[in-house]
Write a protein that holds these residues in place. Structure first.
Motif, PDB file in Angstrom:
ATOM      1  N   LEU A 263      36.697 101.338  92.027  1.00 12.94           N
ATOM      2  CA  LEU A 263      37.778 102.077  92.351  1.00 12.94           C
ATOM      3  C   LEU A 263      37.676 103.376  91.444  1.00 12.94           C
ATOM      4  O   LEU A 263      37.982 103.080  90.151  1.00 12.94           O
ATOM      5  CB  LEU A 263      39.029 101.267  92.407  1.00 12.94           C
TER       6      LEU A 263
ATOM      7  N   ILE B  38      40.172 103.555  86.585  1.00 11.51           N
ATOM      8  CA  ILE B  38      41.620 103.289  86.300  1.00 11.51           C
ATOM      9  C   ILE B  38      41.676 102.131  85.280  1.00 11.51           C
ATOM     10  O   ILE B  38      40.923 101.187  85.624  1.00 11.51           O
ATOM     11  CB  ILE B  38      42.333 102.924  87.606  1.00 11.51           C
TER      12      ILE B  38
ATOM     13  N   SER C 201      48.753 102.569  85.974  1.00 10.52           N
ATOM     14  CA  SER C 201      49.075 102.653  87.396  1.00 10.52           C
ATOM     15  C   SER C 201      47.981 103.950  87.810  1.00 10.52           C
ATOM     16  O   SER C 201      47.532 104.813  87.213  1.00 10.52           O
ATOM     17  CB  SER C 201      50.447 103.374  87.516  1.00 10.52           C
ATOM     18  N   VAL C 202      47.839 103.890  89.148  1.00 15.02           N
ATOM     19  CA  VAL C 202      46.846 104.818  89.678  1.00 15.02           C
ATOM     20  C   VAL C 202      47.141 106.213  89.472  1.00 15.02           C
ATOM     21  O   VAL C 202      46.576 107.180  89.193  1.00 15.02           O
ATOM     22  CB  VAL C 202      46.600 104.462  91.146  1.00 15.02           C
TER      23      VAL C 202
ATOM     24  N   GLN D  78      48.650 112.630  95.694  1.00 16.44           N
ATOM     25  CA  GLN D  78      47.702 111.721  96.465  1.00 16.44           C
ATOM     26  C   GLN D  78      47.317 112.069  97.767  1.00 16.44           C
ATOM     27  O   GLN D  78      48.455 112.096  98.563  1.00 16.44           O
ATOM     28  CB  GLN D  78      48.319 110.163  96.171  1.00 16.44           C
TER      29      GLN D  78
ATOM     30  N   HIS E 206      44.431 111.319  99.999  1.00 11.85           N
ATOM     31  CA  HIS E 206      43.339 110.364 100.812  1.00 11.85           C
ATOM     32  C   HIS E 206      42.583 109.462 100.169  1.00 11.85           C
ATOM     33  O   HIS E 206      42.387 109.822  98.761  1.00 11.85           O
ATOM     34  CB  HIS E 206      42.627 111.327 101.765  1.00 11.85           C
ATOM     35  N   VAL E 207      42.246 108.346 100.691  1.00 13.00           N
ATOM     36  CA  VAL E 207      41.466 107.418 100.070  1.00 13.00           C
ATOM     37  C   VAL E 207      39.936 107.564 100.841  1.00 13.00           C
ATOM     38  O   VAL E 207      39.877 107.499 102.060  1.00 13.00           O
ATOM     39  CB  VAL E 207      41.873 106.169 100.324  1.00 13.00           C
TER      40      VAL E 207
ATOM     41  N   GLY F 216      36.775 105.694 101.473  1.00 12.26           N
ATOM     42  CA  GLY F 216      36.237 104.451 101.354  1.00 12.26           C
ATOM     43  C   GLY F 216      34.953 104.000 101.908  1.00 12.26           C
ATOM     44  O   GLY F 216      34.716 102.786 102.558  1.00 12.26           O
ATOM     45  N   ASP F 217      34.329 104.977 102.710  1.00  6.88           N
ATOM     46  CA  ASP F 217      33.347 104.717 103.485  1.00  6.88           C
ATOM     47  C   ASP F 217      32.278 103.911 102.609  1.00  6.88           C
ATOM     48  O   ASP F 217      32.008 104.179 101.482  1.00  6.88           O
ATOM     49  CB  ASP F 217      32.528 105.826 104.267  1.00  6.88           C
ATOM     50  N   VAL F 218      31.464 102.911 103.230  1.00  5.78           N
ATOM     51  CA  VAL F 218      30.464 102.322 102.410  1.00  5.78           C
ATOM     52  C   VAL F 218      29.336 103.525 101.896  1.00  5.78           C
ATOM     53  O   VAL F 218      29.056 103.422 100.766  1.00  5.78           O
ATOM     54  CB  VAL F 218      29.640 101.199 103.179  1.00  5.78           C
TER      55      VAL F 218
ATOM     56  N   VAL G 251      35.229 103.011  95.752  1.00  4.20           N
ATOM     57  CA  VAL G 251      36.128 103.800  96.890  1.00  4.20           C
ATOM     58  C   VAL G 251      36.989 104.705  95.832  1.00  4.20           C
ATOM     59  O   VAL G 251      37.225 104.345  94.651  1.00  4.20           O
ATOM     60  CB  VAL G 251      37.119 102.660  97.256  1.00  4.20           C
TER      61      VAL G 251
ATOM     62  N   ILE H  26      40.175 107.301  95.376  1.00  2.00           N
ATOM     63  CA  ILE H  26      41.395 107.843  95.696  1.00  2.00           C
ATOM     64  C   ILE H  26      41.434 109.495  95.492  1.00  2.00           C
ATOM     65  O   ILE H  26      41.294 109.748  94.139  1.00  2.00           O
ATOM     66  CB  ILE H  26      42.545 107.329  94.974  1.00  2.00           C
TER      67      ILE H  26
ATOM     68  N   LYS I 131      48.864 121.516 104.777  1.00  3.46           N
ATOM     69  CA  LYS I 131      49.978 121.007 105.372  1.00  3.46           C
ATOM     70  C   LYS I 131      51.132 120.915 104.526  1.00  3.46           C
ATOM     71  O   LYS I 131      52.466 121.161 105.122  1.00  3.46           O
ATOM     72  CB  LYS I 131      49.395 119.508 105.810  1.00  3.46           C
TER      73      LYS I 131
ATOM     74  N   GLU J 161      55.469 123.133 104.424  1.00  4.95           N
ATOM     75  CA  GLU J 161      56.919 122.399 104.361  1.00  4.95           C
ATOM     76  C   GLU J 161      57.591 122.723 103.329  1.00  4.95           C
ATOM     77  O   GLU J 161      58.856 122.901 103.356  1.00  4.95           O
ATOM     78  CB  GLU J 161      56.763 120.762 104.238  1.00  4.95           C
TER      79      GLU J 161
END
Lengths: 229, 229
Positions: free
Chosen positions: B8, B42, B47-48, B69, B71-72, B74-76, B104, B106, B156, B160
């Motif tokens: 990770l 990590i 903590s992340v 943060q 997106h994760v 996580g594709d193989v 994976v 983050i 995005k 806001e």
DNA sequence: ACAAAAGTGTTAGTGCTACACCCATGA
DNA sequence: TCATGGGTGTAGCACTAACACTTTTGT
């Protein structure tokens, strides 16, 4: 367990809608009265998205899923280990391979059709049931907080597009309205809702109306766009 | 490496703004011409979010960070291992403990003040430099894609709330407008921008104006709200 | 007939878009 | 004085919010 990625898990917030209430699917741990979210680990040769699908599939029996990754929960002390041991008897960092001293969890939420779900516990649990969001018990781990964050993410997504995946294939506009009201937590004006939904051009009216209600028979609709994964 | 969470990682997209261009901080791998995003693992007792702060801090020297943060990944098969080995000579799943068969990641993005950054390579790299988003090289791993997703998330978030963390503490409205234009990728109307920014009530006008430009001296502003972590 | 829910239009307000002129400053 | 960018208002348009009556149906 050796062919799973250690210290990284999936938590799935599976939302359903039934009797005008938003529900989540929870699991009761063997020999206890303690409940948690469904979850699981990621196989070494499995994408994270696929692992999340698998977790939700195994608890619901559903294959076509609306599934969204919404947050990573990565605090060191996500929950109190002493309390956890008292509640479900799991030792901190045991060697059985099922448990780890510290786990980072990726949160996914799923929107499913309540009536199609066959709630199925996993090997650590002995019951799988719907709970109303308004009356959740004190869950294991940090799962109350995870549900809260999932709900916020769902509300945010709802503002971007109408969401019907929680309803059966055919539904009336007032039913969709009640779903949106329940998710958002406040009432909506029927006329404005109707106009906005129609303006989005996502629905198509079906030939039949809903029969058997003691009142005026509403038109039925379905979403043009189909289920995504 | 044993006191790190295996498999990770964190990838940090550090955005800066300089000469009307949006930049990202990249690292060049030792003995190669290959670039990647800064990243890291990590710690078991970390903590992340803190790990992400550490990663960005170590490359920039900054402590107060606007960090999100987003997106994760996580594709193989996030990237081609054969190609990676050719480019930086890293064997797949080596035993040095620095590398793993499948990771994976983050994704976090940071908004930093370009002029305050002291680009610092890590132990695997020998250069740390700003690259314009418009002219990125072919990066290692899936880092081009990660930057793309980070940019979408940033856009995005920009809708806001106005974002000024990429600018110095005091800036003029036109400077803020050029920043927003650069992030969004299209020009904005100065009058509308001014009204919207002022309506948000996030800025306060400072007593001095910017001097030394060959033109009318603009008012300077700063954000009322301070840096978040 | 009555009770209950379905279905639908108009108006006001608010926020977004488009557009042009004068002002201040250094060169 | 000129070139360049700073600073600002108004009018249309689109979306949102507020509001009430008629229709349908089972009982």
């Amino acid at each position: 367990m050796t062919d799973y990625i250690h210290a990284l898990s999936i938590d799935g917030v599976i939302f359903g809608f039934h009797e005008n209430e938003l529900k989540v699917l929870l699991l009761r741990w063997k020999g206890t009265d303690e409940w948690s979210l469904p979850g699981g680990f990621i196989r070494m040769q499995e994408s994270v998205d696929v692992a999340a699908q698998r977790v939700v599939q195994e608890r619901t029996g559903l294959t076509q899923l609306y599934l969204r990754q919404f947050h990573v929960f990565g605090d060191v002390n996500r929950y109190d280990w002493t309390e956890l041991q008292r509640r479900i008897g799991f030792p901190h960092g045991n060697t059985e391979g099922e448990w780890w001293p510290r786990t980072v969890s990726i949160g996914y939420y799923a929107l499913v059709e309540h009536s199609k779900v066959e709630p199925t516990p996993d090997h650590l649990t002995e019951a799988c049931a719907w709970w109303s969001l308004d009356a959740l018990p004190n869950l294991l781990f940090d799962h109350n907080q995870i549900i809260e964050v999932a709900l916020q993410a769902l509300r945010k997504d709802l503002n971007e597009q109408p969401i019907g995946h929680l309803l059966p294939g055919a539904f009336s506009i007032p039913e969709l309205q009640r779903l949106h009201e329940t998710i958002l937590g406040h009432p909506l004006d029927a006329r404005n809702f109707y106009k906005k939904i129609m303006a989005s051009d996502e629905l198509e009216r079906l030939p039949e109306r809903r029969r058997g209600t003691p009142h005026k028979a509403p038109f039925l609709y379905r979403f043009r766009t189909e289920v995504t994964v």
